[in-house]
Scaffold this motif. Structure first.
Motif, PDB file in Angstrom:
ATOM      1  N   THR A 163     -13.850  -1.956   2.088  1.00  0.00           N
ATOM      2  CA  THR A 163     -14.526  -3.042   2.784  1.00  0.00           C
ATOM      3  C   THR A 163     -15.888  -2.533   3.237  1.00  0.00           C
ATOM      4  O   THR A 163     -16.179  -1.338   3.196  1.00  0.00           O
ATOM      5  CB  THR A 163     -13.727  -3.511   4.013  1.00  0.00           C
ATOM      6  N   TRP A 164     -16.727  -3.451   3.712  1.00  0.00           N
ATOM      7  CA  TRP A 164     -18.014  -3.041   4.258  1.00  0.00           C
ATOM      8  C   TRP A 164     -17.780  -2.265   5.552  1.00  0.00           C
ATOM      9  O   TRP A 164     -16.938  -2.633   6.358  1.00  0.00           O
ATOM     10  CB  TRP A 164     -18.892  -4.259   4.517  1.00  0.00           C
ATOM     11  N   PRO A 165     -18.495  -1.176   5.778  1.00  0.00           N
ATOM     12  CA  PRO A 165     -18.280  -0.355   6.973  1.00  0.00           C
ATOM     13  C   PRO A 165     -18.651  -1.098   8.245  1.00  0.00           C
ATOM     14  O   PRO A 165     -19.504  -2.004   8.247  1.00  0.00           O
ATOM     15  CB  PRO A 165     -19.213   0.845   6.748  1.00  0.00           C
ATOM     16  N   ALA A 166     -18.033  -0.692   9.348  1.00  0.00           N
ATOM     17  CA  ALA A 166     -18.398  -1.217  10.653  1.00  0.00           C
ATOM     18  C   ALA A 166     -19.834  -0.820  10.980  1.00  0.00           C
ATOM     19  O   ALA A 166     -20.290   0.266  10.599  1.00  0.00           O
ATOM     20  CB  ALA A 166     -17.452  -0.672  11.715  1.00  0.00           C
ATOM     21  N   LEU A 190     -22.250   9.295   6.492  1.00  0.00           N
ATOM     22  CA  LEU A 190     -21.132   8.401   6.228  1.00  0.00           C
ATOM     23  C   LEU A 190     -20.254   9.030   5.150  1.00  0.00           C
ATOM     24  O   LEU A 190     -20.743   9.382   4.071  1.00  0.00           O
ATOM     25  CB  LEU A 190     -21.636   7.035   5.746  1.00  0.00           C
ATOM     26  N   CYS A 191     -18.953   9.174   5.434  1.00  0.00           N
ATOM     27  CA  CYS A 191     -18.009   9.747   4.474  1.00  0.00           C
ATOM     28  C   CYS A 191     -16.954   8.701   4.137  1.00  0.00           C
ATOM     29  O   CYS A 191     -16.404   8.059   5.045  1.00  0.00           O
ATOM     30  CB  CYS A 191     -17.334  10.984   5.049  1.00  0.00           C
ATOM     31  N   LEU A 192     -16.653   8.536   2.866  1.00  0.00           N
ATOM     32  CA  LEU A 192     -15.693   7.537   2.435  1.00  0.00           C
ATOM     33  C   LEU A 192     -14.933   8.002   1.210  1.00  0.00           C
ATOM     34  O   LEU A 192     -15.322   8.956   0.535  1.00  0.00           O
ATOM     35  CB  LEU A 192     -16.385   6.207   2.131  1.00  0.00           C
ATOM     36  N   GLY A 193     -13.839   7.324   0.943  1.00  0.00           N
ATOM     37  CA  GLY A 193     -13.038   7.573  -0.246  1.00  0.00           C
ATOM     38  C   GLY A 193     -12.994   6.335  -1.119  1.00  0.00           C
ATOM     39  O   GLY A 193     -14.007   5.719  -1.398  1.00  0.00           O
ATOM     40  N   HIS A 194     -11.804   5.962  -1.576  1.00  0.00           N
ATOM     41  CA  HIS A 194     -11.520   4.732  -2.323  1.00  0.00           C
ATOM     42  C   HIS A 194     -12.015   4.753  -3.756  1.00  0.00           C
ATOM     43  O   HIS A 194     -11.337   4.258  -4.657  1.00  0.00           O
ATOM     44  CB  HIS A 194     -12.100   3.510  -1.594  1.00  0.00           C
ATOM     45  N   PHE A 205     -17.669  -0.364 -10.222  1.00  0.00           N
ATOM     46  CA  PHE A 205     -17.266   0.413  -9.069  1.00  0.00           C
ATOM     47  C   PHE A 205     -16.291  -0.397  -8.227  1.00  0.00           C
ATOM     48  O   PHE A 205     -16.226  -1.629  -8.329  1.00  0.00           O
ATOM     49  CB  PHE A 205     -18.488   0.806  -8.239  1.00  0.00           C
ATOM     50  N   LEU A 206     -15.528   0.296  -7.382  1.00  0.00           N
ATOM     51  CA  LEU A 206     -14.510  -0.347  -6.561  1.00  0.00           C
ATOM     52  C   LEU A 206     -15.042  -0.783  -5.207  1.00  0.00           C
ATOM     53  O   LEU A 206     -14.656  -1.831  -4.691  1.00  0.00           O
ATOM     54  CB  LEU A 206     -13.330   0.613  -6.357  1.00  0.00           C
ATOM     55  N   SER A 207     -15.896   0.022  -4.607  1.00  0.00           N
ATOM     56  CA  SER A 207     -16.414  -0.284  -3.279  1.00  0.00           C
ATOM     57  C   SER A 207     -17.416  -1.443  -3.354  1.00  0.00           C
ATOM     58  O   SER A 207     -18.223  -1.505  -4.291  1.00  0.00           O
ATOM     59  CB  SER A 207     -17.102   0.946  -2.691  1.00  0.00           C
ATOM     60  N   PRO A 208     -17.406  -2.351  -2.375  1.00  0.00           N
ATOM     61  CA  PRO A 208     -18.323  -3.492  -2.430  1.00  0.00           C
ATOM     62  C   PRO A 208     -19.791  -3.115  -2.274  1.00  0.00           C
ATOM     63  O   PRO A 208     -20.666  -3.903  -2.632  1.00  0.00           O
ATOM     64  CB  PRO A 208     -17.865  -4.379  -1.260  1.00  0.00           C
ATOM     65  N   PHE A 209     -20.083  -1.917  -1.749  1.00  0.00           N
ATOM     66  CA  PHE A 209     -21.486  -1.532  -1.573  1.00  0.00           C
ATOM     67  C   PHE A 209     -21.916  -0.416  -2.522  1.00  0.00           C
ATOM     68  O   PHE A 209     -22.988   0.168  -2.363  1.00  0.00           O
ATOM     69  CB  PHE A 209     -21.774  -1.148  -0.119  1.00  0.00           C
ATOM     70  N   LEU A 210     -21.104  -0.132  -3.516  1.00  0.00           N
ATOM     71  CA  LEU A 210     -21.476   0.826  -4.557  1.00  0.00           C
ATOM     72  C   LEU A 210     -21.461   0.137  -5.914  1.00  0.00           C
ATOM     73  O   LEU A 210     -20.684  -0.783  -6.124  1.00  0.00           O
ATOM     74  CB  LEU A 210     -20.492   2.012  -4.572  1.00  0.00           C
TER      75      LEU A 210
END
Length: 282
Positions: free
Chosen positions: A164-167, A176-180, A254-259
């Motif tokens: 989802t989009w980050p807070a 910012l660190c993320l997976g998914h 890509f899977l992430s909505p912002f990538l």
């Protein structure tokens, strides 16, 4: 002295050879891992009829070895600790119970909810004393937070899952660190052979991807033409069976909505630290 200069320095360093990183914020060391996907092999049998021997013991021992090597205060799971979408099934619950029981007693654990972690807080942090008593690990040492993320320290390192989009508070952090995404690169040799390797993606967020969303209107780096957006680290999947996004193939979804738009100029690195350069042209 500005507010930014008073913040503790944020440092995120991959553990050499492992799909894990250490985030140092002030005096705290947090080990970051993403996409553990406990119970994945059972999921393959149920979802696809594919019988794969469980690698749960190997996953557990690898994570425990990284914890021992890096000696963190906290383990932060960047989402998808388990594989099933709903409540954890028998195989993954058993895998996770053994894992949590093996953690050092001094370790606190923060689980960022991924899209596969549907009912995980009801089991890891139960409200019923009877349910708590049935578990042989300290549930008070475990925290489950929303998938859009939280800030570690004083806005030094933001963590989220990435589905989802980050807070907004997470996007005000230095890193910012993320997976998914489970980023991978497809590498070819001179004779036409190829292999797929897990990879890290690193760079800075591209403001263009966030500018049109009203929830981000007050972000400092969108309001100022001179402020730098956060650095971003996309972590590889800890589970080596789950596959992922081949980030260096043209027109890859890509899977992430912002990538990938939010990381237009990112670079790829192999687990051993090899710098591959811009991920689009590897």
């Amino acid at each position: 002295m500005s507010e930014e200069s008073r913040r503790p320095a944020a440092r995120v360093e991959p553990v050499p050879g492992e799909p894990a990183a250490v985030a140092t914020v002030g005096t705290e060391r947090a080990l970051l891992v993403a996409d553990y996907h406990a119970g994945y092999e059972a999921g393959l049998r149920y979802e696809r009829g594919v019988d794969v021997p469980s690698k749960a013991p190997e996953r557990r021992e690898r994570l425990l070895a990284v914890l021992d090597e890096s000696d963190p205060n906290r383990l932060v799971v960047l989402g998808d600790l388990m594989h099933s979408i709903g409540d954890p099934g028998g195989a993954e619950r058993g895998e996770l119970e053994v894992l949590f029981e093996a953690f050092p007693s001094t370790l606190s654990v923060t689980v960022v909810k991924g899209n596969h972690d549907g009912g995980i807080e009801g089991w890891l942090t139960p409200e019923s004393p009877r349910d708590t008593a049935a578990l042989e690990f300290d549930t008070d040492a475990v925290t489950v937070v929303p998938g859009n993320g939280i800030a570690l320290g004083d806005r030094a390192v933001g963590v989220c899952h990435g589905h989802t989009w980050p807070a907004p508070a997470v996007l005000e952090c230095d890193v910012l660190c993320l997976g998914h995404e489970h980023p991978c690169v497809r590498l070819e040799d001179e004779v036409g052979g190829s292999r797929v390797e897990r990879a890290w993606l690193r760079g800075r967020l591209d403001p263009t991807a966030f500018r049109e969303r009203p929830e981000y209107e007050a972000l400092s780096w969108l309001e100022s033409a001179t402020a730098a957006p956060p650095r971003v680290v996309v972590a590889p999947a800890f589970n080596d069976l789950v596959g992922g996004t081949w980030v260096n193939l043209p027109n890859q979804s890509f899977l992430s909505p912002f990538l990938p738009d939010g990381l237009a100029d990112g670079e790829a690195y192999l687990l051993d630290g090899t710098r591959l350069g811009p991920y689009r042209s590897v």
